[in-house]
Write a protein that holds these residues in place. Sequence first.
Motif, PDB file in Angstrom:
ATOM      1  N   ALA A   1      -3.049  -0.451   4.178  1.00 56.98           N
ATOM      2  CA  ALA A   1      -4.267   0.185   3.883  1.00 56.98           C
ATOM      3  C   ALA A   1      -4.158   0.679   2.412  1.00 56.98           C
ATOM      4  O   ALA A   1      -4.705   1.614   1.751  1.00 56.98           O
ATOM      5  CB  ALA A   1      -4.838   1.128   4.665  1.00 56.98           C
ATOM      6  N   GLY A   2      -3.278  -0.152   1.631  1.00 57.06           N
ATOM      7  CA  GLY A   2      -2.898   0.412   0.256  1.00 57.06           C
ATOM      8  C   GLY A   2      -3.985  -0.301  -0.849  1.00 57.06           C
ATOM      9  O   GLY A   2      -5.227  -0.184  -0.672  1.00 57.06           O
ATOM     10  N   GLU A   3      -3.426  -0.278  -2.187  1.00 56.70           N
ATOM     11  CA  GLU A   3      -4.403  -0.624  -3.151  1.00 56.70           C
ATOM     12  C   GLU A   3      -5.130  -1.943  -3.046  1.00 56.70           C
ATOM     13  O   GLU A   3      -6.306  -1.942  -3.420  1.00 56.70           O
ATOM     14  CB  GLU A   3      -3.703  -0.735  -4.432  1.00 56.70           C
ATOM     15  N   VAL A   4      -4.803  -2.889  -2.462  1.00 56.90           N
ATOM     16  CA  VAL A   4      -5.226  -4.228  -2.532  1.00 56.90           C
ATOM     17  C   VAL A   4      -6.531  -3.959  -1.311  1.00 56.90           C
ATOM     18  O   VAL A   4      -7.578  -4.756  -1.610  1.00 56.90           O
ATOM     19  CB  VAL A   4      -4.362  -5.383  -2.273  1.00 56.90           C
ATOM     20  N   PHE A   5      -6.306  -3.369  -0.398  1.00 54.10           N
ATOM     21  CA  PHE A   5      -7.459  -3.233   0.571  1.00 54.10           C
ATOM     22  C   PHE A   5      -8.406  -2.326   0.169  1.00 54.10           C
ATOM     23  O   PHE A   5      -9.577  -2.704   0.161  1.00 54.10           O
ATOM     24  CB  PHE A   5      -6.857  -2.513   2.046  1.00 54.10           C
TER      25      PHE A   5
ATOM     26  N   LYS B   1      -1.723   9.942   6.138  1.00 57.98           N
ATOM     27  CA  LYS B   1      -2.966  10.250   5.273  1.00 57.98           C
ATOM     28  C   LYS B   1      -3.815   9.154   4.614  1.00 57.98           C
ATOM     29  O   LYS B   1      -4.883   9.098   5.100  1.00 57.98           O
ATOM     30  CB  LYS B   1      -2.202  11.184   4.168  1.00 57.98           C
ATOM     31  N   THR B   2      -3.057   8.133   4.482  1.00 59.94           N
ATOM     32  CA  THR B   2      -3.743   6.850   3.922  1.00 59.94           C
ATOM     33  C   THR B   2      -4.501   6.156   4.870  1.00 59.94           C
ATOM     34  O   THR B   2      -5.546   5.845   4.613  1.00 59.94           O
ATOM     35  CB  THR B   2      -2.738   5.800   3.174  1.00 59.94           C
TER      36      THR B   2
ATOM     37  N   SER C   1       2.276   9.497  -0.238  1.00 64.10           N
ATOM     38  CA  SER C   1       3.554   9.159  -0.103  1.00 64.10           C
ATOM     39  C   SER C   1       4.299   9.721   1.244  1.00 64.10           C
ATOM     40  O   SER C   1       5.376   9.745   1.407  1.00 64.10           O
ATOM     41  CB  SER C   1       4.343   9.623  -1.372  1.00 64.10           C
ATOM     42  N   ASP C   2       3.574   9.860   2.119  1.00 62.95           N
ATOM     43  CA  ASP C   2       4.071  10.668   3.416  1.00 62.95           C
ATOM     44  C   ASP C   2       4.327   9.376   4.424  1.00 62.95           C
ATOM     45  O   ASP C   2       4.164   9.301   5.458  1.00 62.95           O
ATOM     46  CB  ASP C   2       3.086  11.329   4.196  1.00 62.95           C
ATOM     47  N   TYR C   3       5.437   8.638   3.842  1.00 62.53           N
ATOM     48  CA  TYR C   3       5.943   7.611   4.666  1.00 62.53           C
ATOM     49  C   TYR C   3       7.059   8.132   5.551  1.00 62.53           C
ATOM     50  O   TYR C   3       7.870   9.118   5.221  1.00 62.53           O
ATOM     51  CB  TYR C   3       6.594   6.467   3.780  1.00 62.53           C
TER      52      TYR C   3
ATOM     53  N   GLY D   1      11.705   3.267   3.920  1.00 62.71           N
ATOM     54  CA  GLY D   1      12.209   3.026   2.597  1.00 62.71           C
ATOM     55  C   GLY D   1      13.411   2.055   2.683  1.00 62.71           C
ATOM     56  O   GLY D   1      14.035   1.031   2.304  1.00 62.71           O
ATOM     57  N   LYS D   2      14.615   2.600   3.635  1.00 61.28           N
ATOM     58  CA  LYS D   2      15.720   1.667   3.901  1.00 61.28           C
ATOM     59  C   LYS D   2      15.438   0.255   4.776  1.00 61.28           C
ATOM     60  O   LYS D   2      15.988  -0.602   4.294  1.00 61.28           O
ATOM     61  CB  LYS D   2      16.672   2.633   5.087  1.00 61.28           C
TER      62      LYS D   2
END
Length: 373
Positions: A14-18, A44-45, A179-181, A186-187
């Motif tokens: 659900a990031g920028e492209v969505f 949050k996103t 940024s609440d991943y 990340g790993k």
Amino acid sequence: MSSDRQLRIGIIGAGEVFQVCHGPCLFNLSHLFKIQSICDLSPKTVAHNATKYSIPHATTTPQEVIDNPDVDLIFILTSDESHAPLAIASLKAGKSVFIEKPVSLSLPSVQSIIDAEKNAPNNARVFVGYMRRYAPSYLQAFKREVATIPKILYARVRDFSGPNLQFVSQSGTFPVKHSDYPASAGKEREERLGKLFAEAFPNQEITEEKKKYCRFLGSLGSHDISLMRETLGFPESVVGVSANDPFYSAIFAYRNQDGSAYSVTYESGIDEVPVFDAHITVYGAKKRVTIKYDSPYVKGLPIYVETEELNEQGEIQRRTMLSSYEDAYTAELQELYDVVVNGKAIKTTVEDAKNDLQIYDMMYQSWNAGIQS
């Protein structure tokens, strides 16, 4: 196109492209689509988008979207390294898939999706999101005008883009970024990317330059190489490559049907000047045809086709054509609906997208040969 059936969509990513592209288009095409479920690793996103688009089911677990019985079609809008595993999981569940380009970053990864599609229940299929290839001005005016050139002498494929942030911030879609991943995300992402880089550059040292090149071709480059293929076909060879981040270029060798040779220059890069310069120009002896794409992050910007040619009186004649104000994403989504509901053949299949990865591999080999010489 029949619109009696509303396709129920599950969104993964659900990031920028969505938020800037697919979400608004799906909302405006509500007679064809309904977003039933949405997922993002950021709580949050996903909460923001579920509220904004009144989506009944929201989760941070992709498999919940895939297994949701109220979802007919999965949209994979995540970062590149997760495309293949999510597509394969969706196909195993018998769900057709829309994957935002690039389909993946390595040939073995793409092949794994092709293999999963062959064995998928419910005849589930994969549609790859090369939206520029569905733009009305490309399909109508540009391809028609190029077909009138009896012999191509040269072609140029260019995509110079300024900072996306400036276009996005003025698009009127008001995207949010959190940024609440989870700490493990990340790993896991780096591990998947590492595997893809190793497959893209087998038995080689994986340098930062190679990583940047691979990611660049998968992002901006995938638009242009795919358009080049549909317009001109698959190149015979890569004559040379220049990779100087953030700008990349290549020269491809092509042939006309009569066997005569011509070259195609590919040039692309991202700087800090907020000007979008994406076009293809095909040159004949008496005619030049250009299609100009503007930023997809600002909805409604027209895509023009221009010709310059000698008329029968020996005069220079210039024409500008606009087939439609309909944006490429909207045209693409209507084609997707026809594919899923009415069984129309898919143009931008995974098999089709695999050709891009094969061209990237040719470019990597040419680049490597230049480094080692």
